[in-house]
Enzyme design. Structure first.
Site, PDB file in Angstrom:
ATOM      1  CB  SER A   1      31.588 -11.994 -24.449  1.00  0.00           C
ATOM      2  OG  SER A   1      32.231 -10.901 -25.045  1.00  0.00           O
TER       3      SER A   1
ATOM      4  CG  HIS B   1      27.493  -7.947 -26.574  1.00  0.00           C
ATOM      5  ND1 HIS B   1      28.622  -7.452 -27.174  1.00  0.00           N
ATOM      6  CD2 HIS B   1      27.886  -8.359 -25.340  1.00  0.00           C
ATOM      7  CE1 HIS B   1      29.654  -7.572 -26.359  1.00  0.00           C
ATOM      8  NE2 HIS B   1      29.239  -8.116 -25.237  1.00  0.00           N
TER       9      HIS B   1
ATOM     10  CD  GLN C   1      30.613 -10.143 -28.210  1.00  0.00           C
ATOM     11  OE1 GLN C   1      30.445 -11.016 -27.375  1.00  0.00           O
ATOM     12  NE2 GLN C   1      31.660  -9.339 -28.176  1.00  0.00           N
TER      13      GLN C   1
ATOM     14  CE  LYS D   1      35.943  -4.394 -29.368  1.00  0.00           C
ATOM     15  NZ  LYS D   1      35.361  -5.713 -29.650  1.00  0.00           N
TER      16      LYS D   1
HETATM   17  P1  PGA Z   1      32.552  -7.516 -23.484  1.00  0.00           P
HETATM   18  O1  PGA Z   1      32.654  -7.697 -25.060  1.00  0.00           O
HETATM   19  O2  PGA Z   1      32.820  -6.108 -23.130  1.00  0.00           O
HETATM   20  O3  PGA Z   1      31.136  -7.947 -23.213  1.00  0.00           O
HETATM   21  O4  PGA Z   1      33.563  -8.463 -22.895  1.00  0.00           O
HETATM   22  C1  PGA Z   1      33.455  -6.921 -25.883  1.00  0.00           C
HETATM   23  C2  PGA Z   1      34.312  -7.787 -26.754  1.00  0.00           C
HETATM   24  O5  PGA Z   1      34.194  -9.028 -26.758  1.00  0.00           O
HETATM   25  O6  PGA Z   1      35.146  -7.246 -27.466  1.00  0.00           O
HETATM   26 ZN    ZN Z   2      36.039  -9.197 -28.263  1.00  0.00          ZN
END
Ligand code: PGA
Ligand code: ZN
Length: 421
Positions: free
Chosen positions: A43, A157, A165, A389
Site C-alpha cells: 500500500s 495485506h 489494514q 512497528k
Molecule cells: P506497505 O504497508 O509496506 O504495504 O506500504 C505498510 C503501511 O501502510 O504502513
Molecule cells: Zn501505513
C-alpha cells in the site's frame, strides 16, 4: 572513521511475499563486510521513491529485480569502487548524484537503498560500533522503542473483507522491550484462541496478523480488548494500548471513503475516529485519511491531535520536504519512517530530524514485504524515537526485528518506552 568501498554486489532473492527483492553486500577495504535486505511495500504512497522492477512477464510476473541488481553490480559499483567516504551522508550524496532523479527511478530506489543500508552497517563496523550505536546522538538519546504488533490484517495485506489494514497492540506500560514482546506474543495466542472459538479463521495476512472474516473495525477492536484481558494484561495507556493504520488512501475514491460497505465523507470518517477513540484506548492513528485529503488532515489534526498521535505514512513518504509542509499546515503529529520510501538512510534521518525539531513523533516501520534484515530495530533504538512497528509477533521476517530489540536490550542498559513529550 570513513570507509573505502572495495566490493559491491547485489543479487535477486525472495521477500516474505514470494516476490523478488535485493540482497546487497558491501566490502570495505578496512576489512569489513556488510549486508542488507531490501523491503517492499504494497500500500504505497504515490510520492515514494520508485523501485525498479524488470517488467519481464516471463519472470515473477514482471516483478524481477535483475536490472536493479545489475545497476548495483555495474554503474554503482563502477562509481563507488576504490573511493573513500568520510561519512554515510557523503556516500549517500554520491548515490543521489549518480542517480540524478528526484525519485531514484533511474538506478532504482531498491538498488540505492540496499547500498545505503549496507554502507550504514559498514560505517558502524569500521568505527567499532553496533548499528544502533552509530545512530546515537543524531536525535534523542538511545532507548528501546515500544513495539507495535499488527495482530489483525486487512486492506491490501489480506484477502478478507476488512477494509482497515492494521490493528496493533502497543504495550506502552511494559517495563522493558522483552516484556513488551512477551505481552505481544501472549495476547496474539489469546486472540487466536478467541477467533477459533468463534468459528473465525486464524489464517494470516502479509504481516503475520490474523485475517478473520470480520468487516467492522469496532468489532476487531472489541476482540483485541478481550484478548488483552484474556492474556492477563490491562487494556489502556498504562498497560496495553491499541493503534490502527486504516491505510485510508486505499479506501478513498471520488472524495469518499469505503468502509464496511458504507461510503463516508471526510467529516464522517473523522466522527467515526472520534467515537472509536472514546470507546477504545487507541493511542495512535496512522493514515486516518487519504494522502490527497490535506484539508481533511487539517481538520483531523485539529480534532484529535491533542489526544492521539496522528501518523502520516502515504501522505509523507518519509520525505523531509513534504513533512516540512505538513508541519507548517499543522497536518498530523508524527511521521512514519520507512527508509526505502525515501531511498537513502541519510534522507530518512533527515526526515526524522525535521520531525524532531518540530515536536513531531517518528514511528519507525518495516514494509509488508520483508526480509530477515533487522536494520529498523537498530534505527529505532539509536535515534531514540520511542516506537516501532514490525508486524505480528510471528513469522521470521517480523520476529527478526523484535528479537533484535531483545538482543540490544540484553547487551546495553537502555530505557524502554515512548520518549517524554
Ligand atoms: P506497505 O504497508 O509496506 O504495504 O506500504 C505498510 C503501511 O501502510 O504502513
Ligand atoms: Zn501505513
Amino acid at each position: 572513521m570513513g570507509i573505502t568501498v572495495e566490493k559491491l554486489h547485489a543479487m535477486e532473492i525472495l521477500d516474505s511475499r514470494a516476490r523478488p527483492t535485493l540482497a546487497v553486500t558491501l566490502v570495505a577495504s578496512q576489512g569489513v563486510r556488510a549486508q542488507a535486505g531490501v523491503p517492499a511495500g504494497a500500500s504505497t504512497g504515490s510520492r515514494e521513491a520508485v523501485e525498479r522492477r524488470d517488467g519481464d512477464p516471463t519472470r515473477f510476473s514482471g516483478q524481477g529485480v535483475l536490472e536493479a541488481a545489475a545497476a548495483v553490480n555495474g554503474e554503482i559499483r563502477d562509481a563507488l569502487s576504490g573511493r573513500s567516504f568520510d561519512t554515510l551522508s557523503d556516500l549517500d550524496a554520491a548515490l543521489l548524484e549518480l542517480d540524478g532523479t528526484a525519485d531514484k527511478s533511474r538506478l532504482g530506489a531498491n538498488a540505492v537503498v540496499g547500498v545505503s543500508m549496507a554502507a550504514a552497517r559498514a560505517f558502524a563496523s569500521v568505527a567499532g560500533r553496533s548499528l544502533w550505536q552509530s545512530f546515537a546522538g543524531s536525535l534523542e538519546a538511545p532507548r528501546l522503542p515500544v513495539p507495535h504488533f499488527n495482530v489483525v490484517n486487512g486492506g491490501v495485506h489480506a484477502p478478507n473483507e476488512l477494509d482497515f489494514q492494521e490493528f496493533m497492540l502497543a504495550p506502552l506500560g511494559a517495563p522493558s522491550a522483552a516484556e513488551a514482546i512477551r505481552a505481544g506474543a501472549e495476547i496474539y495466542a489469546a486472540l487466536r484462541k478467541l477467533l477459533l472459538g468463534r468459528g473465525l479463521s486464524a489464517g494470516l495476512g502479509d504481516e503475520g496478523g490474523f485475517a478473520p472474516e470480520i468487516t467492522s473495525p469496532e468489532e476487531v477492536l472489541t476482540l483485541l480488548m478481550e484478548a488483552i484481558s484474556d492474556a492477563g494484561y490491562q487494556p489502556g495507556r498504562h498497560g496495553v494500548a491499541l493503534a490502527m493504520d486504516p491505510a485510508s488512501s486505499e479506501l478513498y475514491r471520488d472524495g469518499s471513503y469505503r468502509v464496511a460497505g458504507e461510503s463516508l465523507t471526510t467529516d464522517e470518517m473523522i466522527e467515526r475516529y472520534v467515537e472509536i477513540v472514546e470507546r477504545f484506548p487507541v493511542w495512535l492513528l496512522e493514515d486516518g485519511l487519504a494522502e490527497s485529503d490535506w484539508d481533511g488532515w487539517e481538520q483531523l489534526t485539529a480534532r484529535l491531535g491533542e489526544s492521539v498521535e496522528l501518523v502520516g505514512d502515504d501522505i509523507f513518504c518519509t520525505n523531509p520536504a513534504i513533512i516540512s509542509e505538513a508541519i507548517s499546515r499543522k497536518v498530523a503529529t508524527a511521521s512514519l519512517i520507512k527508509v526505502n520510501q525515501i531511498g537513502t538512510v541519510t534522507e530518512a534521518l533527515d526526515a526524522m530530524r525535521v520531525c524532531h525539531e518540530a515536536g513531531y513523533g517518528q514511528f519507525v516501520s518495516h514494509r509488508s514485504g520483508e526480509t530477515v534484515d533487522d536494520f529498523i530495530a537498530d534505527l529505532a533504538v539509536g535515534t531514540g524515537c520511542g516506537h516501532m512497528k514490525s508486524g505480528a509477533p510471528a513469522r521470521g521476517e517480523r520476529v527478526a526485528k523484535y528479537n533484535r530489540l531483545i538482543e540490544i536490550e540484553d547487551g546495553a542498559d537502555l530505557p524502554y518506552g515512548l520518549k517524554a513529550r
